[in-house]
Design a protein around this motif. Structure first.
Motif, PDB file in Angstrom:
ATOM      1  N   HIS A  45      -9.648  12.601 -12.863  1.00  0.00           N
ATOM      2  CA  HIS A  45      -9.770  12.311 -11.439  1.00  0.00           C
ATOM      3  C   HIS A  45      -9.753  10.820 -11.170  1.00  0.00           C
ATOM      4  O   HIS A  45      -9.663  10.396 -10.034  1.00  0.00           O
ATOM      5  CB  HIS A  45     -11.067  12.926 -10.903  1.00  0.00           C
ATOM      6  N   ASP A  46      -9.839  10.024 -12.233  1.00  0.00           N
ATOM      7  CA  ASP A  46      -9.950   8.582 -12.082  1.00  0.00           C
ATOM      8  C   ASP A  46      -9.191   7.915 -13.224  1.00  0.00           C
ATOM      9  O   ASP A  46      -9.429   8.218 -14.388  1.00  0.00           O
ATOM     10  CB  ASP A  46     -11.434   8.202 -12.134  1.00  0.00           C
ATOM     11  N   ALA A  47      -8.266   7.016 -12.907  1.00  0.00           N
ATOM     12  CA  ALA A  47      -7.501   6.318 -13.944  1.00  0.00           C
ATOM     13  C   ALA A  47      -8.400   5.413 -14.777  1.00  0.00           C
ATOM     14  O   ALA A  47      -8.100   5.140 -15.933  1.00  0.00           O
ATOM     15  CB  ALA A  47      -6.380   5.512 -13.313  1.00  0.00           C
ATOM     16  N   GLY A  48      -9.505   4.951 -14.215  1.00  0.00           N
ATOM     17  CA  GLY A  48     -10.448   4.140 -14.977  1.00  0.00           C
ATOM     18  C   GLY A  48     -11.053   4.916 -16.125  1.00  0.00           C
ATOM     19  O   GLY A  48     -11.330   4.361 -17.195  1.00  0.00           O
ATOM     20  N   ASP A  49     -11.250   6.207 -15.943  1.00  0.00           N
ATOM     21  CA  ASP A  49     -11.750   7.063 -17.016  1.00  0.00           C
ATOM     22  C   ASP A  49     -10.746   7.100 -18.157  1.00  0.00           C
ATOM     23  O   ASP A  49     -11.108   7.034 -19.324  1.00  0.00           O
ATOM     24  CB  ASP A  49     -12.026   8.462 -16.472  1.00  0.00           C
ATOM     25  N   SER A  89       0.866  -2.109  -5.619  1.00  0.00           N
ATOM     26  CA  SER A  89      -0.403  -2.640  -6.071  1.00  0.00           C
ATOM     27  C   SER A  89      -1.544  -1.754  -5.579  1.00  0.00           C
ATOM     28  O   SER A  89      -1.493  -1.205  -4.488  1.00  0.00           O
ATOM     29  CB  SER A  89      -0.585  -4.064  -5.542  1.00  0.00           C
ATOM     30  N   ALA A  90      -2.562  -1.616  -6.393  1.00  0.00           N
ATOM     31  CA  ALA A  90      -3.746  -0.854  -6.011  1.00  0.00           C
ATOM     32  C   ALA A  90      -4.890  -1.830  -5.783  1.00  0.00           C
ATOM     33  O   ALA A  90      -5.175  -2.680  -6.621  1.00  0.00           O
ATOM     34  CB  ALA A  90      -4.114   0.146  -7.105  1.00  0.00           C
ATOM     35  N   ASN A  91      -5.525  -1.745  -4.625  1.00  0.00           N
ATOM     36  CA  ASN A  91      -6.634  -2.620  -4.268  1.00  0.00           C
ATOM     37  C   ASN A  91      -7.880  -1.796  -3.999  1.00  0.00           C
ATOM     38  O   ASN A  91      -7.803  -0.602  -3.731  1.00  0.00           O
ATOM     39  CB  ASN A  91      -6.291  -3.449  -3.021  1.00  0.00           C
ATOM     40  N   ALA A  92      -9.022  -2.462  -4.033  1.00  0.00           N
ATOM     41  CA  ALA A  92     -10.283  -1.773  -3.761  1.00  0.00           C
ATOM     42  C   ALA A  92     -10.321  -1.319  -2.307  1.00  0.00           C
ATOM     43  O   ALA A  92      -9.924  -2.048  -1.405  1.00  0.00           O
ATOM     44  CB  ALA A  92     -11.455  -2.699  -4.057  1.00  0.00           C
ATOM     45  N   ALA A 102      -8.638   1.600  -9.599  1.00  0.00           N
ATOM     46  CA  ALA A 102      -8.228   2.602 -10.583  1.00  0.00           C
ATOM     47  C   ALA A 102      -8.445   4.022 -10.081  1.00  0.00           C
ATOM     48  O   ALA A 102      -7.781   4.953 -10.533  1.00  0.00           O
ATOM     49  CB  ALA A 102      -8.984   2.384 -11.891  1.00  0.00           C
ATOM     50  N   SER A 103      -9.347   4.216  -9.133  1.00  0.00           N
ATOM     51  CA  SER A 103      -9.586   5.562  -8.615  1.00  0.00           C
ATOM     52  C   SER A 103      -8.478   6.012  -7.671  1.00  0.00           C
ATOM     53  O   SER A 103      -8.427   7.173  -7.293  1.00  0.00           O
ATOM     54  CB  SER A 103     -10.940   5.624  -7.911  1.00  0.00           C
ATOM     55  N   GLN A 104      -7.581   5.113  -7.284  1.00  0.00           N
ATOM     56  CA  GLN A 104      -6.501   5.458  -6.356  1.00  0.00           C
ATOM     57  C   GLN A 104      -5.188   5.765  -7.062  1.00  0.00           C
ATOM     58  O   GLN A 104      -4.188   6.058  -6.415  1.00  0.00           O
ATOM     59  CB  GLN A 104      -6.299   4.304  -5.380  1.00  0.00           C
ATOM     60  N   VAL A 105      -5.163   5.695  -8.380  1.00  0.00           N
ATOM     61  CA  VAL A 105      -3.937   5.952  -9.134  1.00  0.00           C
ATOM     62  C   VAL A 105      -3.810   7.452  -9.377  1.00  0.00           C
ATOM     63  O   VAL A 105      -4.723   8.071  -9.919  1.00  0.00           O
ATOM     64  CB  VAL A 105      -3.957   5.185 -10.479  1.00  0.00           C
ATOM     65  N   PRO A 106      -2.688   8.069  -8.983  1.00  0.00           N
ATOM     66  CA  PRO A 106      -2.508   9.517  -9.193  1.00  0.00           C
ATOM     67  C   PRO A 106      -2.143   9.821 -10.647  1.00  0.00           C
ATOM     68  O   PRO A 106      -0.992   9.715 -11.050  1.00  0.00           O
ATOM     69  CB  PRO A 106      -1.350   9.858  -8.245  1.00  0.00           C
ATOM     70  N   MET A 107      -3.113  10.193 -11.453  1.00  0.00           N
ATOM     71  CA  MET A 107      -2.882  10.394 -12.885  1.00  0.00           C
ATOM     72  C   MET A 107      -1.931  11.553 -13.182  1.00  0.00           C
ATOM     73  O   MET A 107      -1.313  11.581 -14.238  1.00  0.00           O
ATOM     74  CB  MET A 107      -4.217  10.625 -13.609  1.00  0.00           C
ATOM     75  N   HIS A 108      -1.780  12.513 -12.257  1.00  0.00           N
ATOM     76  CA  HIS A 108      -0.887  13.641 -12.532  1.00  0.00           C
ATOM     77  C   HIS A 108       0.583  13.210 -12.547  1.00  0.00           C
ATOM     78  O   HIS A 108       1.429  13.943 -13.020  1.00  0.00           O
ATOM     79  CB  HIS A 108      -1.109  14.772 -11.517  1.00  0.00           C
TER      80      HIS A 108
END
Length: 181
Positions: A45-49, A89-92, A102-108
């Protein structure tokens, strides 16, 4: 040959050579760290993970299981540049970083992650600490129209969490349509 037979090597003293100042130019080897994303990671659910699995990257946990903010060689927050396909770019989303980039990146949709240790100012924009480039899967085209489906599920015992993901796609020679849920 004569030196091998005699066991001694004699050097003639000739005219000494004087060298001018020399500049050595070398291309830096491209030693970027990258990691492929497998099917289990697509359910993250989170790219940071996912980034916490990479060597050399730590994360700051904002809560127990969500909001992982990456740290690369001690650089964090706006010192890191998170980009998707080298462009977006992904921003906070929040000033106090409750939703880190990192939570906004669609890992799927992510196939591979490249880690470029900084500083960089030209390739993907200004970045003091480094760049994390999330590369999406390339679209697949088919000469014949066909359906493409994927269903994935996982269970996490810590928190009793089920994660599910499904994709329904339609491909042709010129376009690809995917619906994710």
């Amino acid at each position: 040959k004569q030196a091998l037979e005699n066991g001694t090597l004699q050097l003639d003293e000739g005219n000494p050579l004087i060298l001018q100042p020399v500049s050595i130019l070398a291309k830096r080897s491209n030693k970027e760290l990258s990691m492929e994303v497998d099917q289990q990671d697509r359910l993250s659910h989170d790219a940071g993970d996912f980034l916490s699995q990479l060597p050399g990257i730590a994360v700051i946990r904002k809560s127990g299981n969500y909001g992982f903010d990456p740290v690369l060689r001690g650089f964090k927050y706006d010192q890191l540049n998170l980009v998707i396909n080298g462009v977006q770019s992904a921003n906070a989303a929040c000033p106090n970083r409750m939703d880190p980039p990192a939570s906004q990146v669609p890992m799927h949709r992510i196939e591979k992650v490249e880690v470029l240790k900084g500083p960089y100012a030209l390739r993907y924009g200004p970045s003091f600490g480094g760049t994390l480039n999330f590369l999406e899967t390339d679209p697949e085209f088919n000469l014949q129209k066909q359906w493409d489906t994927r269903i994935s599920s996982s269970y996490e015992s810590n928190g009793d969490i089920f994660r599910n993901e499904g994709m329904l796609g339609w491909q042709s020679a010129n376009w690809q349509l995917e619906l994710h849920g």
